[in-house]
Design a protein around this motif. Structure first.
Motif, PDB file in Angstrom:
ATOM      1  N   LYS A  38      30.059  13.520  20.718  1.00 28.53           N
ATOM      2  CA  LYS A  38      31.391  12.924  20.634  1.00 28.53           C
ATOM      3  C   LYS A  38      32.424  13.984  20.982  1.00 28.53           C
ATOM      4  O   LYS A  38      32.311  15.132  20.561  1.00 28.53           O
ATOM      5  CB  LYS A  38      31.647  12.386  19.237  1.00 28.53           C
ATOM      6  N   GLN A  44      21.604  10.936  22.580  1.00 30.67           N
ATOM      7  CA  GLN A  44      22.876  10.659  21.919  1.00 30.67           C
ATOM      8  C   GLN A  44      23.930  11.598  22.507  1.00 30.67           C
ATOM      9  O   GLN A  44      23.847  12.814  22.348  1.00 30.67           O
ATOM     10  CB  GLN A  44      22.736  10.897  20.410  1.00 30.67           C
ATOM     11  N   SER A  98      15.555   8.407  24.714  1.00 29.93           N
ATOM     12  CA  SER A  98      16.911   8.051  24.272  1.00 29.93           C
ATOM     13  C   SER A  98      17.678   9.326  23.906  1.00 29.93           C
ATOM     14  O   SER A  98      17.125  10.244  23.289  1.00 29.93           O
ATOM     15  CB  SER A  98      16.864   7.101  23.086  1.00 29.93           C
TER      16      SER A  98
END
Length: 185
Positions: free
Chosen positions: A53, A50, A48
């Motif tokens: 942003k 992330q 996984s």
């Protein structure tokens, strides 16, 4: 061949990129995206991750320049361009008596980039005692377009208007005599 020609064209700055700090922030975001994509390439499949942003300004920068952040060459171009803008772009210091609105800043930035230099950055400050207008400072020039400076330049005219000395100087002698008296012939 056509791809190489489009790569050699300089990138454009979005209107929202106004200050040197904005350029630094975007450069940091570009490096974060680059680091993430490099790390993702060496991770084991199924891990996984992330996504970093990004800001609306970063997304605008990528879209107006038609960059693909999955391409390492585009990421390098963007990072190098933003570092160059941050360190070498001309900076214009403008001081107002109040904080200008974001819409005004964008319109001002658009006009300055069209009229002066496409990569110019602004440093907007406050100078509350100028009354109205602005003070503009470049590397070797200083322009005072403030109401305070205008009053200083027209000080004698302002004093004469306030004291009424200007009206006395303009009136003819016959007009200053009372109505019952007539000048001798």
């Amino acid at each position: 061949m056509a791809d190489e020609q489009t790569r050699s064209v300089q990138l454009q700055l979005p209107i929202g990129l106004v200050t040197r700090m904005d350029a630094g922030r975007l450069a940091g975001e570009a490096e974060a995206v680059d680091n993430f994509l490099r790390q993702a390439a060496i991770r084991a499949p199924g891990t996984s991750v992330q996504l970093p942003k990004t800001s609306r300004l970063f997304d605008e920068m990528v879209s107006i320049n038609n960059l693909n952040m999955l391409q390492e060459l585009d990421r390098q171009r963007l990072t190098q361009f933003l570092q160059a803008v941050r360190t070498t772009a001309p900076i214009l210091h403008i001081s107002f008596n109040v904080d200008p609105s974001p819409i005004f800043q964008q319109r001002l930035t658009t006009w300055i980039r069209q009229q002066m230099h496409p990569f110019i950055l602004l440093q907007i400050g406050l100078h509350p005692n100028i009354g109205a207008g602005c003070v503009v400072r470049a590397t070797n020039k200083y322009y005072d377009f403030s109401l305070r400076q205008r009053f200083k330049d027209q000080k004698m005219l302002l004093i004469s208007k306030l004291t009424g000395a200007d009206e006395l100087a303009k009136t003819p002698v016959a007009a200053s005599l009372p109505a019952t008296e007539t000048p001798a012939k």
